[in-house]
Design a protein around this motif. Structure first.
Motif, mmCIF file in Angstrom:
data_model
loop_
_atom_site.group_PDB
_atom_site.id
_atom_site.type_symbol
_atom_site.label_atom_id
_atom_site.label_comp_id
_atom_site.label_asym_id
_atom_site.label_seq_id
_atom_site.Cartn_x
_atom_site.Cartn_y
_atom_site.Cartn_z
ATOM 1 N N PRO B 79 0.814 -1.236 0.000
ATOM 2 C CA PRO B 79 0.000 0.000 0.000
ATOM 3 C C PRO B 79 0.845 1.283 0.000
ATOM 4 C CG PRO B 79 -0.789 -1.524 1.670
ATOM 5 C CD PRO B 79 0.484 -2.098 1.136
ATOM 6 N N ILE B 82 2.171 1.820 -3.380
ATOM 7 C CA ILE B 82 1.127 2.326 -4.285
ATOM 8 C C ILE B 82 0.926 3.826 -4.058
ATOM 9 C CG2 ILE B 82 -1.347 2.243 -4.827
ATOM 10 C CD1 ILE B 82 -1.253 -0.766 -4.267
ATOM 11 N N TRP B 86 1.819 6.131 -7.220
ATOM 12 C CA TRP B 86 0.682 6.586 -8.003
ATOM 13 C C TRP B 86 0.347 8.048 -7.767
ATOM 14 C CZ3 TRP B 86 -1.384 4.513 -12.120
ATOM 15 C CH2 TRP B 86 -2.615 5.008 -12.579
ATOM 16 N N THR B 140 7.163 -2.139 -5.550
ATOM 17 C CA THR B 140 5.804 -1.675 -5.816
ATOM 18 C C THR B 140 5.831 -0.255 -6.375
ATOM 19 O OG1 THR B 140 5.097 -2.968 -3.913
ATOM 20 C CG2 THR B 140 3.505 -1.416 -4.809
ATOM 21 N N CYS B 160 -12.708 3.724 -16.719
ATOM 22 C CA CYS B 160 -12.229 3.829 -15.338
ATOM 23 C C CYS B 160 -12.306 5.300 -14.935
ATOM 24 C CB CYS B 160 -10.782 3.363 -15.219
ATOM 25 S SG CYS B 160 -10.539 1.621 -15.491
ATOM 26 N N SER B 163 -9.331 7.053 -9.516
ATOM 27 C CA SER B 163 -7.989 6.526 -9.280
ATOM 28 C C SER B 163 -8.069 5.088 -8.773
ATOM 29 C CB SER B 163 -7.265 7.376 -8.240
ATOM 30 O OG SER B 163 -6.456 8.329 -8.863
ATOM 31 N N LEU B 164 -9.053 4.850 -7.907
ATOM 32 C CA LEU B 164 -9.184 3.517 -7.332
ATOM 33 C C LEU B 164 -9.418 2.467 -8.418
ATOM 34 C CD1 LEU B 164 -9.116 2.513 -4.391
ATOM 35 C CD2 LEU B 164 -11.606 2.299 -4.549
ATOM 36 N N GLU B 165 -10.291 2.802 -9.373
ATOM 37 C CA GLU B 165 -10.553 1.861 -10.478
ATOM 38 C C GLU B 165 -9.314 1.666 -11.345
ATOM 39 O OE1 GLU B 165 -15.246 1.800 -11.682
ATOM 40 O OE2 GLU B 165 -14.022 3.440 -12.439
ATOM 41 N N ILE B 167 -6.231 2.007 -10.423
ATOM 42 C CA ILE B 167 -5.239 1.237 -9.677
ATOM 43 C C ILE B 167 -5.613 -0.238 -9.697
ATOM 44 C CG2 ILE B 167 -4.380 0.768 -7.352
ATOM 45 C CD1 ILE B 167 -4.459 3.803 -6.850
ATOM 46 N N ARG B 168 -6.890 -0.498 -9.409
ATOM 47 C CA ARG B 168 -7.304 -1.889 -9.267
ATOM 48 C C ARG B 168 -7.286 -2.653 -10.589
ATOM 49 N NH1 ARG B 168 -13.127 -4.092 -7.443
ATOM 50 N NH2 ARG B 168 -12.733 -6.238 -8.083
ATOM 51 N N TYR B 169 -7.775 -2.018 -11.653
ATOM 52 C CA TYR B 169 -7.943 -2.763 -12.900
ATOM 53 C C TYR B 169 -6.792 -2.589 -13.889
ATOM 54 C CZ TYR B 169 -12.668 -3.615 -11.314
ATOM 55 O OH TYR B 169 -13.753 -4.026 -10.585
ATOM 56 N N LEU B 172 -2.355 -1.996 -10.919
ATOM 57 C CA LEU B 172 -1.928 -3.128 -10.085
ATOM 58 C C LEU B 172 -1.607 -4.362 -10.930
ATOM 59 C CD1 LEU B 172 -1.334 -3.994 -7.203
ATOM 60 C CD2 LEU B 172 -3.697 -4.712 -6.978
#
Lengths: 253, 258
Positions: B79, B82, B86, B140, B160, B163-165, B167-169, B172
């Protein structure tokens, strides 16, 4: 109605020494629904910047882009984009690449895979649906990228030199396939290319940009039916005209 | 004879030659088991230790220390990596702290490990954490830094929104190969810290603890047995992880090694 209206568009980039480079200035362009437009011009004329502003990946400094009655403020799946570089997600199989946009919209797995399969079939890659991108050739990857953009059912398909990295034969085949996809789906297409030959072969209208600052120099309508004969006299004539324009604006600097 | 068999036979032959030379030097040149135990001394010591029955317990306790340190390093390192890789603000805020802490050798944390955690399993885990955290963090961080721009832009135009989307899709999954090799390095460093982490006696078991204990008893053949077990266990952990990563996570990277 999915036309694109560009009004008095300008874009300035900050340079390292603190001054600004005017990449685009006073660009006015109306793109009709279902029209196939090619943007050509010498390097540095801002054609890719213009496309990226339509996509919402860059923001204009002045003026506006209106798609389907709404001003563009950021990226949106309603404006699909195919990049010059290979942009498929290498960790996803072909089918899940194509289904990506639907997944982001929250469409269930069964349904989005069904839709994805439909578009994969449309680009003729059904037997590769479970392959990973590294297993595909360059041409196949771009076909998947097109299917991925189409799966979102966009109003406009934006293409940034999508066949630029392909060899000449693959490129010709891809152009043919793109035209048949366009006839099937009736999307508005804005296509950036370096190749005047490609532009004359594909488009309803060629928009020639002049550089520094980038602006629309000329708009040439090509009324002939498709498929077009690259070796015909009229084809060569239009090609010569466009090339001369690009040449002039390049040497005018 | 194919190449695989050739490789294996030559490997075994080379090990056998080294064992013979070792035996000759230990027995006829050095002549004192305390300075250099011979192969047969070590084999005998191994048989004895197997009989006395703490080898398994020692290995399990060591794996527990190692697991605590590594899991903690993963849970914090990924984390924070990240955040720094990011978000520019995260980078600016955290980078100075990280740059000051990173060059401190993990073993320099031992005094505070004892003061903060006492002579507990957690204290040993903390020392291993101090060694494993930074490789995971930096891997990372650069994994997120190096996500190709075109993937991020493709993610944006495909829907997307946050930011969360992204990062996740997008970021990451793109960074996973880098993170995996960071974890592999972290496991190597963490395992190297194990002997020191167990040195100060957090438990009466553990491969590192036994190594020191037998040294104090001047049981040098036993020390060699523990050295070899430490090496072999480290090797097995690395192999298992590498095979797992190659098979499970990186099917899409065709032949590239973590």
């Amino acid at each position: 109605m999915s036309g694109v209206t560009i009004r008095n568009l300008g874009k300035a980039f900050p340079k390292e020494d603190g001054t600004m480079t005017q990449a685009l200035e006073g660009v006015n362009l109306d793109i009709r629904d279902e029209e196939f437009i090619c943007l050509v011009g010498p390097s540095g004329c801002g054609k890719t910047t213009l496309l990226r502003i339509i996509a919402g990946l860059e923001t204009a400094t002045t003026g506006s882009v209106i798609v389907d009655g709404r001003a563009v403020t950021g990226p949106d799946p309603k404006r699909g984009m195919v990049f010059q570089e290979y942009s498929l997600f290498p960790w996803r199989r072909v089918v899940d690449n194509v289904a990506f946009g639907l997944e982001m919209r929250g469409v269930g797995k069964e349904e989005r895979r069904k839709t994805a399969d439909h578009y994969i079939e449309m680009v003729g890659l059904s037997q590769f649906r479970d392959a990973y991108p590294y297993e595909l050739s360059g041409g196949m990857r771009q076909r998947v990228a097109i299917a991925r953009a189409l799966a979102n059912d966009p109003d406009v398909l934006l293409m940034d030199e999508p066949f630029g990295a392909l060899d000449a034969q693959t490129r010709n085949r891809m152009q043919k396939e793109l035209l048949s996809l366009w006839e099937k789906t009736k999307k508005t297409i804005v296509f950036v290319t370096h190749s005047v030959d490609e532009a004359v072969y594909l488009s309803d209208r060629i928009v020639v940009l002049a550089p520094r600052p980038g602006t629309v120099r000329e708009s040439i309508t090509i009324p002939w039916p498709r498929p077009r004969d690259r070796t015909s006299a009229e084809f060569a004539e239009v090609r010569r005209r466009v090339l001369r324009m690009i040449d002039e604006s390049e040497s005018a600097q | 004879m194919n190449q695989q068999t050739q490789k294996r036979l030559l490997g075994i032959a080379s090990l056998a030659v080294v064992a013979i030379i070792w035996q000759i030097i230990a027995e006829y040149v050095v002549g004192r088991s305390f300075i250099l135990p011979s192969v047969t001394d070590v084999a005998g010591a191994f048989a004895n230790l197997l009989g006395s029955g703490t080898l398994l317990a020692d290995t399990l306790v060591s794996l527990e220390h190692f697991g605590i340190g590594l899991i903690a390093a993963f849970l914090l390192g990924v984390p924070i990596g990240i955040l720094m890789g990011w978000f520019r603000i995260g980078d600016y805020l955290l980078d100075p702290i990280i740059e000051i802490l990173r060059p401190i050798p993990p073993l320099a944390w031992i005094p505070f490990a004892i003061i903060w955690f006492g002579l507990t399993t957690q204290a040993a885990g903390f020392v291993i954490f101090a060694g494993a955290f930074f490789p995971i963090l930096t891997a990372t961080y650069s994994g997120f830094r190096d996500v190709p721009k075109v993937f991020v832009e493709a993610g944006k135009v495909l829907g997307c929104d946050t930011s969360l989307e992204l990062i996740r899709y997008v970021a990451l999954p793109a960074a996973i190969p880098g993170i995996a090799s960071g974890i592999r390095i972290a496991m190597g460093v963490g395992w190297m810290c194990l002997v020191a982490a167990e040195m100060f006696g957090v438990s009466n078991y553990g491969l590192g603890y036994q190594l020191w204990h037998n040294y104090y008893l001047h049981q040098m053949p036993n020390v060699v047995v523990y050295m070899l077990i430490l090496g072999l266990t480290g090797l097995i952990i690395d192999r298992i992880f590498r095979n797992y990563v190659e098979r499970q996570l990186l099917r899409w990277r065709a032949g590239e090694v973590a």
